[in-house]
Design an enzyme around this catalytic site. Structure first.
Site, PDB file in Angstrom:
ATOM      1  N   GLY A 125       2.592 -16.453  -9.168  1.00  0.00           N
ATOM      2  CA  GLY A 125       1.372 -16.590 -10.204  1.00  0.00           C
ATOM      3  C   GLY A 125       0.197 -16.152  -9.512  1.00  0.00           C
ATOM      4  O   GLY A 125      -1.015 -16.562 -10.231  1.00  0.00           O
ATOM      5  N   CYS A 126      -0.164 -15.623  -8.429  1.00  0.00           N
ATOM      6  CA  CYS A 126      -1.346 -14.851  -7.848  1.00  0.00           C
ATOM      7  C   CYS A 126      -1.279 -13.393  -8.516  1.00  0.00           C
ATOM      8  O   CYS A 126      -0.471 -12.842  -8.491  1.00  0.00           O
ATOM      9  CB  CYS A 126      -1.281 -15.073  -6.470  1.00  0.00           C
ATOM     10  SG  CYS A 126      -1.396 -16.727  -5.832  1.00  0.00           S
ATOM     11  N   GLN A 127      -2.738 -13.041  -8.907  1.00  0.00           N
ATOM     12  CA  GLN A 127      -2.941 -11.815  -9.135  1.00  0.00           C
ATOM     13  C   GLN A 127      -2.980 -10.861  -8.106  1.00  0.00           C
ATOM     14  O   GLN A 127      -2.770  -9.684  -8.191  1.00  0.00           O
ATOM     15  CB  GLN A 127      -4.508 -11.647  -9.827  1.00  0.00           C
ATOM     16  CG  GLN A 127      -4.309 -12.066 -11.447  1.00  0.00           C
ATOM     17  CD  GLN A 127      -5.551 -11.807 -12.031  1.00  0.00           C
ATOM     18  OE1 GLN A 127      -6.533 -11.948 -11.614  1.00  0.00           O
ATOM     19  NE2 GLN A 127      -5.265 -11.420 -13.311  1.00  0.00           N
TER      20      GLN A 127
END
Lengths: 405, 138
Positions: free
Chosen positions: B51-53
């Site tokens: 879920g991290c860019q």
């Protein structure tokens, strides 16, 4: 008349605001352009005065809404020089347009044939063709790209051959800004009898296209990138081609007769317009087209070209600054990396200083893979951007780079 | 040894020194720069926080009932954020970490300041840490 960017800016009230205490500098136009008052007013006018469902009612409001919508179809026809208005289909966007064609061709293509795209397509012009090839057993090929971000077309004869069913490619790359050699590719495709589709997502606001002089089978535009509302795409198709393929959505509006056993399809353009259309969007797009043409796409693109050159030259002074996409013919997009710095970090710090840019892969993972990078920062220019804004962008970028090093 | 609560308070005070968000970001960046890099063999995909860019690798282990964190990221702001989490949670009893109230992210205004996608990445990091802490304190 001289190009007056300050007068133009007055038509875009959204630009006149601060973000994080700094004047907004909007450089994410390749993602979506801002809307002029003419578009906003046309939409509210529709809801204030003549909202009604189209094509169905005999009452006055329905007639007015239908007339307004159909006159936009005619204006689009004139804009791209199609032969007849029935060749203009309103879709939900370019993704929807391409899926309409890719799905519609399912019964016309078989194993042993191939579909050709390029190495610099948006995912929306890759995935529908992959799905078509999976369904039918056809082969998906691509025209390669060199290190400048230009298509390599000297091997075109081997890629586009007598088994090619369709060649689908973008006019201008959303990630690199490259203006592709459309006519060469179309000409080779015609030689072998392949169908052709040009994705005009990025060319719509920057280039005047004449579909008859191109002799292209399908051409698609995006309203929201042309200063119009979101949720609307334009799909042009030659009559004989559109008649040869099946619609992929069934429903109201697209039928001639319906019994509980079998339905027959309506003629063009309705066959491909199932359901209530995006009436407000279409009316807003009509206003956008008018606005665009009053200023003139050529003057706009000349202005953007000056901005692009100025920005490229200014930013190149930053140590480690590397442009991704150095094609000779480029439009309005400056995609770059700064060596040793992640594009997200630059994006965050630019945003803090009021600068809106896009960071990441821009829905073009294959391009990132080809350049061996994680992503880029993309600044993209529109009719309302100024040289002062480029200066602000440049000094914000320098500050960000200094902080991140 | 300062508690989780005290550590959070110290960070909040640190951020109050800066009026401008650019300066706050500068502080986060400096924290990111001073966090040691993980060796390449530890940066495997199993350790990626979903879920991290940007890519964030988070390594959680237990030593003498305490949670020990190490992390790295390919973007320096993400690394600075994870460095703050390490500052607050690392070397703390697993049980405390599992039950800790996360005050400082809201108090320093970071949560409101991140775009929704980035805020999700941050929530994801915290979840990951607490998940391990809960497992280790069982």
């Amino acid at each position: 008349m001289a190009y007056n960017v300050h007068d133009i800016r007055k038509q875009f009230p959204i630009l006149n605001q601060e973000v994080h205490g700094q004047p907004l500098v909007y450089l994410d136009n390749a993602a979506t352009a801002q809307k002029p008052l003419a578009v906003i007013n046309a939409i509210s006018d529709y809801y204030l005065k003549y909202n009604a469902n189209v094509h169905r009612g005999v009452h006055t409001l329905s007639q007015r809404a239908t007339d307004a919508m159909e006159s936009v179809r005619e204006e689009v026809r004139v804009h791209i020089n199609a032969t007849e208005a029935a060749e203009i289909i309103f879709t939900r966007g370019i993704t929807d347009s391409i899926n309409t064609i890719a799905y519609g061709m399912s019964n016309r293509i078989h194993q042993g044939q191939n579909v050709v795209i390029t190495a610099m397509e948006h995912h929306s012009n890759i995935v529908p063709w992959q799905m078509l090839c999976e369904r039918t057993g056809a082969e998906l090929r691509h025209i390669p790209m060199d290190e400048h971000g230009e298509l390599v077309i000297n091997g075109l004869e081997d890629i586009v051959d007598h088994n090619t069913a369709i060649v689908a490619f973008n006019h201008i790359s959303n990630t690199l800004g490259t203006i592709n050699p459309v006519e060469e590719i179309l000409s080779r495709s015609r030689e072998v009898g392949a169908w052709t589709l040009v994705d005009g997502a990025q060319s719509g606001p920057h280039a005047q296209v004449d579909v008859q002089s191109w002799d292209v089978d399908f051409f698609t535009l995006s309203s929201h990138k042309m200063y119009g509302p979101t949720g609307l795409g334009i799909l042009y198709g030659k009559r004989e081609r559109l008649e040869a393929i099946s619609p992929y959505q069934g429903g109201g509006e697209m039928i001639a007769t319906v019994t509980l056993e079998k339905s027959t399809y309506a003629g063009l353009p309705h066959k491909f317009e199932a359901g209530t259309p995006h009436v407000e969007g279409i009316i807003g797009f009509g206003a956008a087209l008018k606005f665009l043409n009053e200023i003139g796409i050529e003057s706009i693109s000349a202005h953007e070209q000056n901005l692009l050159e100025y920005a490229t030259e200014k930013c190149s002074k930053i140590e480690g600054f590397r442009v991704i996409g150095n094609a000779k013919n480029k439009a309005s997009v400056l995609s770059f990396v700064v060596d040793g710095i992640h594009s997200y970090d630059l994006g965050v710090l630019l945003d803090q200083q009021g600068i809106a840019v896009r960071t990441g892969q821009h829905c073009t993972q294959p391009i990132m893979d080809a350049f061996c990078i994680q992503g880029t920062v993309r600044a993209s220019f529109a009719m309302y951007n100024t040289f002062d804004e480029i200066d602000s962008f440049m000094s914000a970028l320098s500050r960000a780079v200094t902080m991140l090093r | 040894m300062a508690t989780i609560q005290e550590k959070q308070q110290a960070l909040i005070q640190e951020f109050e020194l800066f009026d401008e968000w650019m300066d706050k970001y500068n502080y986060i960046i400096e924290m990111g720069k001073s966090l040691p890099t993980l060796p390449e063999d530890k940066k495997n995909d199993d350790l990626l926080v979903p879920g991290c860019q940007s890519k964030v690798w988070l390594h959680v282990e237990k030593r003498d009932n305490k949670i020990v964190l190490s992390a790295d990221a390919d973007a320096i702001i993400a690394k600075g954020i994870v460095a703050m989490l390490i500052e607050v949670f690392s070397d703390q009893p697993a049980k405390e970490v599992a039950g800790a109230q996360m005050k400082f992210i809201e108090d320093i205004g970071l949560k409101d300041h991140l775009s929704p996608t980035r805020a999700n990445g941050l929530i994801s990091m915290v979840k990951q840490i607490k998940y391990y802490a809960l497992a280790f304190s069982a």
